[in-house]
Design a protein around this motif. Structure first.
Motif, PDB file in Angstrom:
ATOM      1  N   TYR A  47      33.905  42.162  51.210  1.00 49.26           N
ATOM      2  CA  TYR A  47      33.346  42.425  49.894  1.00 49.26           C
ATOM      3  C   TYR A  47      31.890  41.971  49.958  1.00 49.26           C
ATOM      4  O   TYR A  47      31.619  40.828  50.313  1.00 49.26           O
ATOM      5  N   LEU A  48      30.965  42.856  49.661  1.00 45.17           N
ATOM      6  CA  LEU A  48      29.546  42.528  49.778  1.00 45.17           C
ATOM      7  C   LEU A  48      28.937  42.159  48.436  1.00 45.17           C
ATOM      8  O   LEU A  48      29.315  42.746  47.423  1.00 45.17           O
ATOM      9  N   GLY A  97      44.417  33.814  40.372  1.00 41.19           N
ATOM     10  CA  GLY A  97      43.836  34.978  39.715  1.00 41.19           C
ATOM     11  C   GLY A  97      43.357  35.997  40.719  1.00 41.19           C
ATOM     12  O   GLY A  97      44.118  36.455  41.565  1.00 41.19           O
ATOM     13  N   THR A  98      42.067  36.324  40.645  1.00 43.14           N
ATOM     14  CA  THR A  98      41.502  37.343  41.532  1.00 43.14           C
ATOM     15  C   THR A  98      40.791  36.737  42.740  1.00 43.14           C
ATOM     16  O   THR A  98      39.999  37.412  43.400  1.00 43.14           O
ATOM     17  N   THR A  99      41.072  35.462  43.036  1.00 39.85           N
ATOM     18  CA  THR A  99      40.512  34.830  44.228  1.00 39.85           C
ATOM     19  C   THR A  99      41.635  34.195  45.034  1.00 39.85           C
ATOM     20  O   THR A  99      42.693  33.869  44.508  1.00 39.85           O
ATOM     21  N   PHE A 127      39.747  39.793  44.937  1.00 39.54           N
ATOM     22  CA  PHE A 127      40.494  41.016  44.666  1.00 39.54           C
ATOM     23  C   PHE A 127      39.559  41.942  43.905  1.00 39.54           C
ATOM     24  O   PHE A 127      39.101  41.624  42.809  1.00 39.54           O
ATOM     25  N   ASP A 128      39.233  43.083  44.508  1.00 36.63           N
ATOM     26  CA  ASP A 128      38.230  43.966  43.912  1.00 36.63           C
ATOM     27  C   ASP A 128      38.818  45.011  42.966  1.00 36.63           C
ATOM     28  O   ASP A 128      38.160  45.977  42.624  1.00 36.63           O
ATOM     29  N   GLY A 129      40.048  44.819  42.544  1.00 43.23           N
ATOM     30  CA  GLY A 129      40.694  45.770  41.641  1.00 43.23           C
ATOM     31  C   GLY A 129      41.695  46.649  42.344  1.00 43.23           C
ATOM     32  O   GLY A 129      42.644  47.121  41.733  1.00 43.23           O
ATOM     33  N   ILE A 134      37.250  40.031  52.004  1.00 39.55           N
ATOM     34  CA  ILE A 134      36.665  38.752  52.406  1.00 39.55           C
ATOM     35  C   ILE A 134      35.273  38.628  51.798  1.00 39.55           C
ATOM     36  O   ILE A 134      34.415  39.484  52.040  1.00 39.55           O
ATOM     37  N   ALA A 135      35.053  37.559  51.028  1.00 38.47           N
ATOM     38  CA  ALA A 135      33.738  37.304  50.437  1.00 38.47           C
ATOM     39  C   ALA A 135      32.975  36.238  51.215  1.00 38.47           C
ATOM     40  O   ALA A 135      31.746  36.248  51.239  1.00 38.47           O
ATOM     41  N   MET A 136      33.720  35.314  51.844  1.00 33.16           N
ATOM     42  CA  MET A 136      33.062  34.252  52.599  1.00 33.16           C
ATOM     43  C   MET A 136      33.997  33.749  53.698  1.00 33.16           C
ATOM     44  O   MET A 136      35.211  33.661  53.500  1.00 33.16           O
TER      45      MET A 136
END
Length: 141
Positions: A47-48, A97-99, A127-129, A134-136
Motif C-alpha cells: 500500500y503506497l 480494525g483496518t490495521t 486493509f484498503d477496502g 503492507i504499509a511498513m
C-alpha cells in the motif's frame, strides 16, 4: 457413549476469520513473489506510500516506480547470493480494525538447501477496502 471426535473449529471460536484468511493470502502472495523472483507480485502486496526500515534507516516509497527499483535490486542481490527458496513462520499477529501487525521469522536458502539468511520482519498492514496490503516493514538485524 463418549464422543471422541475433534471439535469443529467454528464451534470453538478457533476458525480463522475472513480477515485472517486475507492476511494469510497476502503473505502467500508475498512469499510467491520471492520464490518466483517476481517483482510485480511483490509490488502488488504494498500500500503506497510504504516505508521499509532496514539497517537502521527508513526508506519511503511514494510510487510503484520507486518501490519497483528497490524490489528489483533486492531480487538481484538474492540472486547473487544464490537464494532459491524462502519460507517464513508467523511469530505473532494482531488485527485491530483496518490495521494489523504481523511478525514473521524468515529463512532463505541456497539451491543446495543451505540456510543463507535468517531474520525477523515486522509488518504493519492496512486493509484498503478489498485486500490487506503492507504499509511498513521493519527488518530486524
Amino acid at each position: 457413549m463418549a464422543d471422541d471426535r475433534s471439535p469443529d473449529p467454528a464451534e470453538t471460536g478457533d476458525a480463522p476469520t475472513a480477515l485472517e484468511d486475507g492476511i494469510a493470502g497476502l503473505f502467500d502472495d508475498y512469499l510467491t513473489g520471492f520464490n518466483d523472483a517476481d517483482a510485480d507480485t511483490l509490488i502488488d502486496c504494498f500500500y503506497l506510500p510504504a516505508t521499509i526500515w532496514q539497517m537502521d534507516k527508513g526508506y519511503v516509497f511514494d510510487d510503484e516506480e520507486d518501490l519497483a527499483e528497490n524490489i528489483e535490486a533486492l531480487l538481484e542481490a538474492l540472486d547473487k547470493e544464490n537464494i532459491s527458496f524462502s519460507e517464513f513462520s508467523v511469530v505473532s499477529a494482531h488485527i485491530s480494525g483496518t490495521t494489523a501487525l504481523v511478525t514473521l521469522d524468515w529463512r532463505q536458502e541456497s539451491s543446495d538447501g543451505e540456510s543463507v539468511f535468517e531474520f525477523t520482519c515486522h509488518y504493519h498492514l492496512i486493509f484498503d477496502g478489498d485486500d490487506w496490503r503492507i504499509a511498513m516493514i521493519v527488518n530486524e538485524q
